[in-house]
Design a protein around this motif. Sequence first.
Motif, PDB file in Angstrom:
ATOM      1  N   UNK A 197     -76.276  79.931  28.266  1.00  0.00           N
ATOM      2  CA  UNK A 197     -75.464  81.140  28.219  1.00  0.00           C
ATOM      3  C   UNK A 197     -76.075  82.186  27.295  1.00  0.00           C
ATOM      4  N   UNK A 198     -76.572  81.748  26.141  1.00  0.00           N
ATOM      5  CA  UNK A 198     -77.153  82.681  25.188  1.00  0.00           C
ATOM      6  C   UNK A 198     -78.359  83.404  25.779  1.00  0.00           C
ATOM      7  N   UNK A 199     -79.203  82.675  26.499  1.00  0.00           N
ATOM      8  CA  UNK A 199     -80.439  83.247  27.026  1.00  0.00           C
ATOM      9  C   UNK A 199     -80.265  83.910  28.388  1.00  0.00           C
ATOM     10  N   UNK A 200     -79.061  83.846  28.938  1.00  0.00           N
ATOM     11  CA  UNK A 200     -78.819  84.489  30.226  1.00  0.00           C
ATOM     12  C   UNK A 200     -78.836  86.003  30.069  1.00  0.00           C
ATOM     13  N   UNK A 201     -79.698  86.673  30.821  1.00  0.00           N
ATOM     14  CA  UNK A 201     -79.821  88.130  30.718  1.00  0.00           C
ATOM     15  C   UNK A 201     -79.373  88.838  31.984  1.00  0.00           C
ATOM     16  N   UNK A 202     -78.651  88.143  32.851  1.00  0.00           N
ATOM     17  CA  UNK A 202     -78.148  88.791  34.068  1.00  0.00           C
ATOM     18  C   UNK A 202     -77.176  89.907  33.697  1.00  0.00           C
ATOM     19  N   UNK A 203     -77.212  90.969  34.459  1.00  0.00           N
ATOM     20  CA  UNK A 203     -76.369  92.125  34.185  1.00  0.00           C
ATOM     21  C   UNK A 203     -75.538  92.459  35.419  1.00  0.00           C
ATOM     22  N   UNK A 204     -74.233  92.594  35.208  1.00  0.00           N
ATOM     23  CA  UNK A 204     -73.331  92.946  36.296  1.00  0.00           C
ATOM     24  C   UNK A 204     -73.099  94.452  36.319  1.00  0.00           C
ATOM     25  N   UNK A 205     -72.411  94.911  37.348  1.00  0.00           N
ATOM     26  CA  UNK A 205     -72.158  96.341  37.477  1.00  0.00           C
ATOM     27  C   UNK A 205     -71.237  96.850  36.373  1.00  0.00           C
ATOM     28  N   UNK A 218     -71.103  95.683  33.340  1.00  0.00           N
ATOM     29  CA  UNK A 218     -71.663  95.427  32.016  1.00  0.00           C
ATOM     30  C   UNK A 218     -72.225  96.720  31.429  1.00  0.00           C
ATOM     31  N   UNK A 219     -71.902  97.005  30.178  1.00  0.00           N
ATOM     32  CA  UNK A 219     -72.459  98.169  29.489  1.00  0.00           C
ATOM     33  C   UNK A 219     -73.803  97.758  28.880  1.00  0.00           C
ATOM     34  N   UNK A 220     -74.838  97.834  29.691  1.00  0.00           N
ATOM     35  CA  UNK A 220     -76.139  97.290  29.289  1.00  0.00           C
ATOM     36  C   UNK A 220     -76.737  98.021  28.098  1.00  0.00           C
TER      37      UNK A 220
END
Length: 540
Positions: free
Chosen positions: A75-83, A85-87
């Motif tokens: 979970x910590x290393x997951x870098x997926x970004x959703x719509x 998400x405030x990247x």
Amino acid sequence: MNANVGGGNINYGFEMSEFNDKESNMSPCGSPQVMNEPTRDGAEMSNAQLTTNQAQMNLYSPLVDAFSLLSAGKHLLNTDQSEDDFSSLHGIRVLSMFWIILLHTHLYMITAMDNYFEAFKRSTSFLYQILTNGDVAVDTFFLMSGILVTYWTIKRLQTRGNCGDWWFWTRFYLHRWWRLAPLYGFVILIACTLLIRMAKGPLYALPQMTLDMCKRNWWTNLLFINNFYPTEGQEKCLSWSWYLAVDVQCYIVSPLFILLLHTRKRLGIALVLAAIAGSIVLTGLLSAHYGLPVTAFGRPSKNTTDAAVDYIYEKPWTRCPPFLLGMLLGYTFTCMKTRKLKINMAVVVANWFISAALMLAVLFGLYDHYQNPGAQHNEAVKAIYNACHRCAWSIGVAWIAFACETGNGGAVELFLKWRAWKPLSRVSYVVYILHPALLLVYYSTRPVTMHYDDWPMLYNYAGILVFSYLVCTLLYLAVELPLYRIVKTVPFTMNILTARGPARPRTIAPSTLILCPCHNEVIIKCAQIKNNAALRVLSL
């Protein structure tokens, strides 16, 4: 079900998902296998009963996974970004935390240096204004907090189609307390037990003072009133944690503004703007009345105690403008059908210029003031600066966030949305509350004083930065993330913080089991649950 934490999403171990016959024939992993549960005689048992205990075993299985370091590490290393998400906020959050650690590294070194006057002279130089006025980095966190709480709360209210019932708003407050308090208490425990044993140098009295204060006043921290009581700074447990108290206090009153923004748009915006204006005026009046300096780390210019600085530095009514500006920006995002917004290039360039001018003025506008520390400066000018500079800084950061989220950020957007920021962003909370304690231990264990110089100080900062993130990452994996996952896996706490109300025990009667081989999932179609909802238990 998903929850946004620290800008990222945590997937619960189980979820309730809509289910119908049409969807039952379409699986993301291929055609599912529909099976009827057999009896001992081999005959079909379409109406077989799953007892409450059996259902609870399926629900409790993710509880073990909550304490899995392997799962937490993924979970910590997951870098997926959703719509949603405030990247860009990940990059802003991490860079602001780097800045705060740099500031604290210099401040805490004052007690351990042998050339204090030389360091003071350097602090008046032009580039050192970044440190002298670096406390505005905290206002960036207030801004982001306002953005996130407004955006996600209004989104949930829009999904519900109403203003929320008493249970919705009870969960609103309980969720925040559980998000902050358990780890907060754990850090206080560490500071009072483990870290104090490690400090054995000439400056042992510094961490010992923290231990004594936390023994007496730890409860004020967990109630988030430590910015009001104790009144003396030396009496406070983890004195740097005043930010959490102010943030929670702003969070407590935020539903008043959120409900008006959600139901009465114009009235809500007017109330937020009026609150910002009132806070600015009040800050200016307090600054002029007490003769406060234009830096949070100076001394009052009149015959007052150091506690007078608290009137504008640690109180919610003077620190709320960035949070309120964040609420306006978060509401703006909820009104947009899509994040991407095409803005005229001339307008974009003008806004970037204004943003940069405001932020540079806040950082370097006091350069002449520090060049003449003994001169008599206009009290009115100092009051105006104290009243407006935090709001000006927040406006500049707000434009950066808005431009990057709407596709008008250019190279800055690419940098702030770099995926590598996301893992570092997740541990920001534990880094904030723990790194000053690590600094106290580090400086108190030194057998000799330190000589302040630029390059050795930069080298010192790099080591403290890396070490702080390493220690805090372990604490995040072992404490913060498991504690948060518990509330999503234990049925009782799930009902308190995530369900619409206290759930009643029931016996689930499945009519069909659907196996999804490639995901190792079992979907139980429940005849007794309304709207043909399905209970999905992962990794059985």
